[in-house]
Design an enzyme around this catalytic site. Structure first.
Site, PDB file in Angstrom:
ATOM      1  N   TYR A 138       0.817  -1.216   0.000  1.00  0.00           N
ATOM      2  CA  TYR A 138       0.000   0.000   0.000  1.00  0.00           C
ATOM      3  C   TYR A 138       0.849   1.264   0.000  1.00  0.00           C
ATOM      4  O   TYR A 138       0.456   2.287  -0.554  1.00  0.00           O
ATOM      5  CB  TYR A 138      -0.912   0.026   1.233  1.00  0.00           C
ATOM      6  N   LYS A 189       2.347 -15.348   2.593  1.00  0.00           N
ATOM      7  CA  LYS A 189       2.558 -16.094   1.353  1.00  0.00           C
ATOM      8  C   LYS A 189       4.040 -16.434   1.306  1.00  0.00           C
ATOM      9  O   LYS A 189       4.761 -16.092   0.357  1.00  0.00           O
ATOM     10  CB  LYS A 189       2.087 -15.245   0.150  1.00  0.00           C
ATOM     11  N   ASP A 221      -3.829 -17.987   0.440  1.00  0.00           N
ATOM     12  CA  ASP A 221      -4.838 -18.651  -0.404  1.00  0.00           C
ATOM     13  C   ASP A 221      -5.600 -19.693   0.401  1.00  0.00           C
ATOM     14  O   ASP A 221      -6.829 -19.791   0.333  1.00  0.00           O
ATOM     15  CB  ASP A 221      -4.198 -19.258  -1.665  1.00  0.00           C
ATOM     16  N   ASP A 245      -6.780  -6.526   3.834  1.00  0.00           N
ATOM     17  CA  ASP A 245      -7.846  -5.826   3.110  1.00  0.00           C
ATOM     18  C   ASP A 245      -8.808  -6.854   2.503  1.00  0.00           C
ATOM     19  O   ASP A 245     -10.028  -6.754   2.653  1.00  0.00           O
ATOM     20  CB  ASP A 245      -7.233  -4.960   2.009  1.00  0.00           C
ATOM     21  N   ASP A 249     -12.787  -8.265   4.065  1.00  0.00           N
ATOM     22  CA  ASP A 249     -14.046  -8.188   3.309  1.00  0.00           C
ATOM     23  C   ASP A 249     -14.706  -9.564   3.252  1.00  0.00           C
ATOM     24  O   ASP A 249     -15.920  -9.699   3.402  1.00  0.00           O
ATOM     25  CB  ASP A 249     -13.800  -7.698   1.867  1.00  0.00           C
TER      26      ASP A 249
END
Ligand code: IPM
Ligand code: MG
Length: 354
Positions: A138, A189, A221, A245, A249
């Site tokens: 970001y 990851k 994942d 982020d 959601d």
């Protein structure tokens, strides 16, 4: 106690208005808040050409906490990036060093039907996503679009975490877990990305100071899959800005309504910004139908974390549970065909329940 109220765009003003009313109703407990408003996001751009006007920063700097609505809208989507509403939010996070973003996902018994998952998978769900909020891809430099040596245009961003950034969010995660079920799952990851292998190593090292907490690691994942397969396996999920982020959601939808979920973004001094996790919902803005509960619950988090008013926070949360138990519903959380109430009526109901 001073609160800077930044309503923003879309439904932001209507929902923050109800949260402000709820805070004012706490006067009966002897709690008095000085609340002042300022423009942010598209509203900031409209007022002064900047999504984070100087006056807004100054107001926030003088406050004990920030109550934030939502920013963004189609009208601003074609502006140059620096002037877009989202920049107001990102700059506030950076300016106040709000690195710890708490995004709880709680399934209220009365609303379990609204989840897209089977009731038994989500009933009783109570997980906390702790998202690092001021680092990662970001904010990493360099970034941009350039012409490479082969003469082709390419876009690039930089994923980057310093050790101290990882350490402080890891500490926050283990400390949050102590107040819950003492389990932390760190999501990365590490099988592909250097930055997140480093993340895993540093989190593992910080964990040595928290032998009472169980730490596990999961690839992002797999975490995305496990969240819909068996979400109740999680207690605290700690992860970087980008993965957080996305996963937050996803987690919000487990609960049935994104209109119910509050969040807190804190710095090392527990100064914080409190906002619903949903967006500005331009499609229903100004209609008086938006659900104000996520913002009201955000005000409860503000009371808890920045103002040290745990009792008042619990009172607000109990009032929200009570209106749900009474069967009062805004459209987003109503069962098909059932009666719904508007934004202001929901505010009225919470105040009556208080
Ligand atoms: C969020 C939002 C923001 C983010 C946007 C609006 C910049 O999606 O708070 O999750 O990506 O952090
Ligand atoms: Mg988001």
């Amino acid at each position: 106690m001073k609160i800077a109220v930044l309503p923003g765009d879309g439904i932001g003003p209507e929902i923050t208005e109800q949260a402000v009313r709820v805070l004012k109703a706490l006067a009966s407990d002897g709690l008095h808040f000085e609340m002042e408003q300022a423009a942010v996001g598209g509203a900031g751009f409209d007022a002064s050409g900047d999504p984070l006007p100087e006056a807004t920063v100054r107001l926030a700097e003088q406050a004990d906490g920030i109550l934030f609505g939502a920013v963004g809208g189609p009208k601003y989507d074609t502006l140059p990036r620096a002037q877009r509403p989202e920049q107001g939010l990102l700059r506030l996070r950076k300016h106040f060093d709000l690195f710890a973003n708490l995004r709880p996902a709680i399934v209220y018994e009365e609303l379990a039907h609204a989840s897209s998952l089977k009731n038994e998978l989500v009933a009783g769900l109570d997980l906390l996503i702790l998202r690092e909020l001021t680092g990662d891809i970001y904010f990493g430099q360099p970034r941009g679009v350039r012409t490479n040596q082969a003469g082709e245009r390419e876009g690039f961003d930089t994923m980057r975490y310093t050790e101290s950034e990882i350490r402080r969010i890891a500490h926050a995660a283990f400390q949050a877990a102590r107040k819950r079920s003492r389990r932390v799952c760190s999501v990365d990851k590490a099988n592909v990305l250097e930055t997140t292998q480093f993340w895993r190593d540093v989190v593992t090292d910080v964990h040595k100071e928290y032998t009472d907490i169980e730490l596990s690691h999961m690839y992002v994942d797999n975490a995305a899959m496990q969240l819909v397969r068996n979400p109740k396996q999680f207690d605290v999920i700690v992860t970087g800005n980008m993965f957080g982020d996305i996963l937050s959601d996803e987690a919000s939808m487990l609960t049935g309504s994104i209109g119910m979920l509050p969040s807190a973004s804190l710095n090392a001094k527990n100064f914080g910004m409190y906002e619903p996790i949903h967006g500005s919902a331009p499609d229903i803005a100004g209609k008086g139908v938006a659900n104000p509960l996520a913002t009201i619950l955000s005000a409860a988090m503000l009371l808890r974390y920045s103002l040290n008013q745990e009792q008042a926070a619990q009172r607000v949360e109990a009032a929200v549970r009570k209106v749900l138990a009474q069967g009062l519903r805004t459209a987003d959380i109503a069962e098909a065909g059932k009666r719904t109430i508007g934004t202001k009526e929901m505010g009225d109901a919470v105040i009556a329940a208080l």
